[in-house]
Design an enzyme around this catalytic site. Structure first.
Site, PDB file in Angstrom:
ATOM      1  N   ASN A   1      44.306  35.616  47.702  1.00  0.00           N
ATOM      2  CA  ASN A   1      43.674  34.890  47.153  1.00  0.00           C
ATOM      3  C   ASN A   1      42.749  33.867  48.800  1.00  0.00           C
ATOM      4  OD1 ASN A   1      42.778  35.555  44.655  1.00  0.00           O
ATOM      5  ND2 ASN A   1      43.674  33.546  44.102  1.00  0.00           N
TER       6      ASN A   1
ATOM      7  N   GLU B 144      48.890  34.607  37.800  1.00  0.00           N
ATOM      8  CA  GLU B 144      48.704  36.857  38.645  1.00  0.00           C
ATOM      9  C   GLU B 144      49.644  37.573  37.502  1.00  0.00           C
ATOM     10  OE1 GLU B 144      51.075  34.600  41.321  1.00  0.00           O
ATOM     11  OE2 GLU B 144      49.504  34.636  40.172  1.00  0.00           O
TER      12      GLU B 144
ATOM     13  N   ASP C 168      40.038  37.688  41.731  1.00  0.00           N
ATOM     14  CA  ASP C 168      39.429  38.318  40.366  1.00  0.00           C
ATOM     15  C   ASP C 168      39.529  39.892  39.731  1.00  0.00           C
ATOM     16  OD1 ASP C 168      39.147  35.363  39.683  1.00  0.00           O
ATOM     17  OD2 ASP C 168      37.275  34.658  39.813  1.00  0.00           O
TER      18      ASP C 168
ATOM     19  N   ASP D 218      54.370  40.750  38.311  1.00  0.00           N
ATOM     20  CA  ASP D 218      53.779  39.252  39.212  1.00  0.00           C
ATOM     21  C   ASP D 218      53.328  40.565  40.319  1.00  0.00           C
ATOM     22  OD1 ASP D 218      53.725  36.481  39.106  1.00  0.00           O
ATOM     23  OD2 ASP D 218      53.734  37.770  41.284  1.00  0.00           O
ATOM     24  N   ILE D 219      52.000  40.249  40.507  1.00  0.00           N
ATOM     25  CA  ILE D 219      50.923  40.948  41.483  1.00  0.00           C
ATOM     26  C   ILE D 219      51.859  40.117  42.911  1.00  0.00           C
ATOM     27  CG2 ILE D 219      49.348  40.799  43.081  1.00  0.00           C
ATOM     28  CD1 ILE D 219      48.161  40.695  40.322  1.00  0.00           C
TER      29      ILE D 219
END
Length: 355
Positions: free
Chosen positions: A221, A256, A230, A213-214
């Site tokens: 964002n 993500e 993106d 997971d980012i």
């Protein structure tokens, strides 16, 4: 459903409802689906269009929502697959019609031959024999023309059906790819995991699952915009893809979150793969393409589980998800495996790791 997945889906749903409320758009199922899809970021073309609308200051309306839904969600891969299937059905029906015509002509020709045989068994005059020969020649030529037409149609149909099959294969492959990152999508991952679990049960070979997971992606964002977000998703996807091999599967699970299925790989090997991906992601300094502004670095957290022969795919996934959840709560930008899970939880409880 694991708590982490529930929280992520709930966040997407709340974001969609907020957008509906801000635009005074009725929360009909199709409009909710439209903005839920936007919140997940899985349809880059849709996101680009909505981002442009927001940037222009245009007020969202029900009419605009209907237009976007018709354009982006009705014309999906399933529709394209159905269209190709219909074209193939029409072409196959043409072949059947040509064959039916040829069979009817052949039956008529067979009847003419039987009739001629009966005439020849009787004594006939030379003039009648000439008439019979001329009639048989005409029938033979008609039969030859019908066969020639059938051959042409069969050849044309063979080429058309081959082209349609290629189109259908392309659509099927596309249906298994995430449109933004061009790696496997959720459906492809689900199918691949089921197959890998079945193979592991039969062979007894190890199988590992990596979830990633980012870190802080939502705030990233919000700060830099969805287009930059993106770019981050594409970068992480490329890093995953470049660090797997053979029968391994790298996929975008949603939003993500990314996953990797590693057949014939033990926990130590999977840990090395995850650590390589983690370091590669952290090593890249991000630039905003439009301004060359330095955006810093991103990090990702990882959870890894080793398959147990007596468990389901869902239980396998949930154990990896628990390890990922521990990595996030232990300070992020780290890899947590089943072997280190308890120690990490203890560190969290005692405050050794940052929450």
């Amino acid at each position: 459903m694991a708590d982490h997945e529930f929280e992520r889906a709930l966040a997407y749903g709340l974001s969609a409802l907020d957008l509906l409320k801000r635009g005074s758009i009725p929360p009909y199922p199709q409009f909710y689906e439209l903005l839920y899809t936007y919140a997940t970021g899985v349809n880059p073309a849709l996101n680009n269009r909505i981002n442009a609308i927001f940037a222009s200051g245009q007020a969202p309306t029900t009419t605009l929502a209907e237009t976007l839904y018709e354009e982006f969600l009705r014309s999906d891969v399933n529709d394209r697959m159905s269209m190709v299937s219909q074209r193939m059905h029409v072409r196959i029906q043409d072949v059947h019609d040509a064959i039916d015509t040829a069979m009817a002509t052949a039956n008529a020709y067979s009847g003419s031959l039987q009739s001629a045989q009966g005439d020849l068994e009787r004594a006939i005059s030379a003039e009648d024999l000439q008439i019979l020969a001329a009639r048989l020649l005409t029938e033979t030529r008609r039969m030859q023309d019908t066969n020639r037409t059938l051959e042409q149609k069969l050849e044309a149909s063979r080429e058309d059906i081959a082209a349609l099959q290629r189109d259908l294969d392309d659509v099927r492959r596309e249906s298994l790819l995430d449109p933004l990152t061009k790696i496997a999508n959720r459906k492809s991952f689900d199918d691949g995991l089921r197959e890998a679990v079945s193979d592991a049960r039969q062979s007894g070979n190890p199988l590992c699952l990596i979830l990633a997971d980012i870190d802080h992606f939502k705030s990233f964002n919000d700060r830099f915009g969805h287009q930059t977000g993106d770019q981050v998703l594409r970068l992480v996807a490329m890093t995953f893809k470049s660090n797997i091999k053979g029968r391994d599967i790298a996929a975008r699970y949603g939003g993500e979150e990314f996953v990797a299925v590693l057949p014939s790989t033990d926990l130590k090997g999977a840990s090395i793969v995850a650590e390589n991906i983690r370091q590669a992601i952290h090593a890249k300094e991000l630039l905003k393409r439009s301004t060359n502004e330095k955006l810093g670095r991103i990090t990702a957290s990882f959870g890894i589980a080793l398959f147990r022969s007596n468990e389901s795919s869902g239980a396998f996934f949930e154990r990896a998800d628990r390890c990922l959840y521990a990595a996030k709560h232990a300070g992020r930008n780290r890899v947590v495996t089943e072997e280190t899970y308890e120690a990490v939880l203890e560190d969290i409880r005692t405050g050794v790791s940052a929450a």
